[in-house]
Design a protein around this motif. Structure first.
Motif, PDB file in Angstrom:
ATOM      1  N   UNK A 132       0.818  -1.209   0.000  1.00 50.43           N
ATOM      2  CA  UNK A 132       0.000   0.000   0.000  1.00 50.43           C
ATOM      3  C   UNK A 132       0.847   1.252   0.000  1.00 50.43           C
ATOM      4  N   UNK A 133       1.989   1.217   0.697  1.00 52.23           N
ATOM      5  CA  UNK A 133       2.891   2.372   0.685  1.00 52.23           C
ATOM      6  C   UNK A 133       3.430   2.602  -0.718  1.00 52.23           C
ATOM      7  N   UNK A 134       3.772   1.512  -1.402  1.00 53.83           N
ATOM      8  CA  UNK A 134       4.272   1.651  -2.776  1.00 53.83           C
ATOM      9  C   UNK A 134       3.209   2.282  -3.680  1.00 53.83           C
ATOM     10  N   UNK A 135       1.954   1.863  -3.520  1.00 53.26           N
ATOM     11  CA  UNK A 135       0.880   2.455  -4.326  1.00 53.26           C
ATOM     12  C   UNK A 135       0.642   3.911  -3.933  1.00 53.26           C
ATOM     13  N   UNK A 136       0.811   4.230  -2.652  1.00 53.86           N
ATOM     14  CA  UNK A 136       0.673   5.619  -2.223  1.00 53.86           C
ATOM     15  C   UNK A 136       1.733   6.496  -2.886  1.00 53.86           C
ATOM     16  N   UNK A 137       2.946   5.968  -3.000  1.00 51.79           N
ATOM     17  CA  UNK A 137       3.996   6.716  -3.702  1.00 51.79           C
ATOM     18  C   UNK A 137       3.658   6.875  -5.183  1.00 51.79           C
ATOM     19  N   UNK A 180       7.939   7.567 -14.562  1.00 48.32           N
ATOM     20  CA  UNK A 180       8.757   6.356 -14.419  1.00 48.32           C
ATOM     21  C   UNK A 180       8.680   5.817 -12.995  1.00 48.32           C
ATOM     22  N   UNK A 181       8.804   6.715 -12.007  1.00 44.06           N
ATOM     23  CA  UNK A 181       8.769   6.262 -10.617  1.00 44.06           C
ATOM     24  C   UNK A 181       7.379   5.768 -10.231  1.00 44.06           C
ATOM     25  N   UNK A 182       6.351   6.398 -10.754  1.00 45.11           N
ATOM     26  CA  UNK A 182       4.990   5.951 -10.454  1.00 45.11           C
ATOM     27  C   UNK A 182       4.762   4.529 -10.964  1.00 45.11           C
ATOM     28  N   UNK A 183       5.177   4.269 -12.200  1.00 44.75           N
ATOM     29  CA  UNK A 183       5.022   2.922 -12.758  1.00 44.75           C
ATOM     30  C   UNK A 183       5.898   1.912 -12.014  1.00 44.75           C
ATOM     31  N   UNK A 184       7.100   2.334 -11.630  1.00 43.59           N
ATOM     32  CA  UNK A 184       7.983   1.438 -10.890  1.00 43.59           C
ATOM     33  C   UNK A 184       7.354   1.053  -9.541  1.00 43.59           C
ATOM     34  N   UNK A 185       6.748   2.022  -8.867  1.00 41.91           N
ATOM     35  CA  UNK A 185       6.126   1.751  -7.565  1.00 41.91           C
ATOM     36  C   UNK A 185       4.957   0.777  -7.704  1.00 41.91           C
ATOM     37  N   UNK A 186       4.213   0.896  -8.793  1.00 40.95           N
ATOM     38  CA  UNK A 186       3.129  -0.063  -9.030  1.00 40.95           C
ATOM     39  C   UNK A 186       3.707  -1.472  -9.195  1.00 40.95           C
ATOM     40  N   UNK A 187       4.820  -1.566  -9.939  1.00 43.01           N
ATOM     41  CA  UNK A 187       5.477  -2.863 -10.086  1.00 43.01           C
ATOM     42  C   UNK A 187       5.991  -3.407  -8.768  1.00 43.01           C
TER      43      UNK A 187
END
Length: 339
Positions: A132-137, A180-187
């Motif tokens: 969830x933290x990764x998705x929040x980022x 790029x960082x948003x997509x990486x965080x989703x991954x």
């Protein structure tokens, strides 16, 4: 001529009457709700109680926001305390500037306080909240798009982001490092969820995996950025921070797997257990039911009552010898002497 690009918003704030709605703050708020929602689902799936994640987030989120802002202001102090700068701008969090490292560090302190109050192990709570933290980022990075910040080198790729002229920036098309960082965080979120289901990660290892995976992506994304930053040995400060945190996360993951394998069986104690051990008061009407039961068992006619068993007692033995009489028997008395 650029054939395609991602346009940037002309403004980062929309006014609803006197109330300003800032895109940066809106993205952060959405991210918090997503993290709490997903964290709650994972916590309940592991045996926790609904609402516990939100209760602890009340402590973690404010601490995290303060920590994130402090990290940004300390590492980029020249933006607020340099010549011609206004130090009051350091408090304008809506204009952007949150350091993830400070947010995680101080947010962990707030989470620790909340977990202590609830009697919950912090590593278990962190494991539930990690994806969830990764998705929040991932959501929060779009706030940088509203503020036209954190972009990379100039490029003419079709997915380049258009940046307008402004303070400390030139108009042009650049790498959308926020994207790029948003997509990486989703991954990263997908990776943590998959690994947690596949290997039953526990004792903080799911959170350590999130930290390591995020740092791995942050290194190459940070390397592409061109905004002003401090450099150490030719690398940006955040690159060195990512490397150090990555190593610490991997070390923790390996040591934790050896020292505390498996996953916690109980993540949240049942506070009603101690009360349940006490004898519960009889419900209303229970005494009447017991009395009715006794009345059914007791015969109404005394004649029908079972006779009491006769108890045979052993008679006490009588004395066979009698004590001698104080006066001799008349028949046995000797004749009186004649005078």
């Amino acid at each position: 001529m650029d054939l395609a690009y991602i346009p940037s918003p002309s403004t980062g704030v929309i006014h609803l009457g006197p109330i300003p709605l800032r895109g940066y703050a809106f993205c952060i708020i959405i991210g918090v709700f997503v993290a709490v929602w997903l964290g709650n689902k994972r916590w309940v799936a592991r045996g926790g109680k609904p609402g516990t994640v939100a209760d602890i987030a009340v402590w973690a989120v404010p601490f995290g926001l303060v920590g994130g802002r402090l990290y940004h202001v300390i590492t980029d102090y020249q933006l607020y305390f340099g010549e011609g700068r206004n130090w009051v701008d350091a408090f304008k969090i809506w204009e952007g500037g949150l350091g993830i490292w400070g947010a995680i560090a101080l947010g962990a302190v707030g989470a620790w306080i909340g977990c202590r109050l609830r009697g919950i192990p912090l590593p278990a709570w962190a494991d539930a909240l990690a994806p969830g933290i990764a998705l929040a980022q991932a959501c929060g990075r779009w706030g940088n798009w509203f503020n036209q910040e954190l972009y990379g080198r100039a490029t003419d790729l079709p997915w380049a982001v258009e940046i307008s002229a402004g303070p400390n920036r030139d108009a042009g098309t650049y790498h959308p490092t926020f994207l790029y960082e948003s997509l990486w965080c989703i991954g990263v979120a997908v990776l943590v969820i998959w690994a947690d289901r596949r290997f039953k990660l526990g004792h903080g290892r799911a959170f350590a995996l999130y930290v390591a995976a995020y740092c791995a992506g942050r290194v190459w994304i940070e390397y592409m950025r061109v905004d002003e930053a401090h450099h150490i040995l030719g690398l940006r400060l955040n690159v060195w921070t990512s490397i150090v945190v990555f190593v610490l996360a991997v070390v923790y993951f390996v040591l934790s797997a050896k020292l505390r394998p498996g996953r916690e069986e109980v993540v949240e104690p049942d506070r009603s257990g101690a009360e349940g051990e006490k004898k519960a008061p009889a419900p209303a009407g229970a005494d009447a039911a017991v009395e009715a039961k006794d009345a059914e068992d007791k015969p109404s006619d005394p004649a029908e009552a079972p006779a009491k068993p006769t108890v045979l007692t052993k008679p006490e033995p009588t004395a066979t010898a009698t004590a001698p009489s104080a006066e001799p028997d008349a028949a046995e008395a000797p004749e009186a002497k004649k005078l």
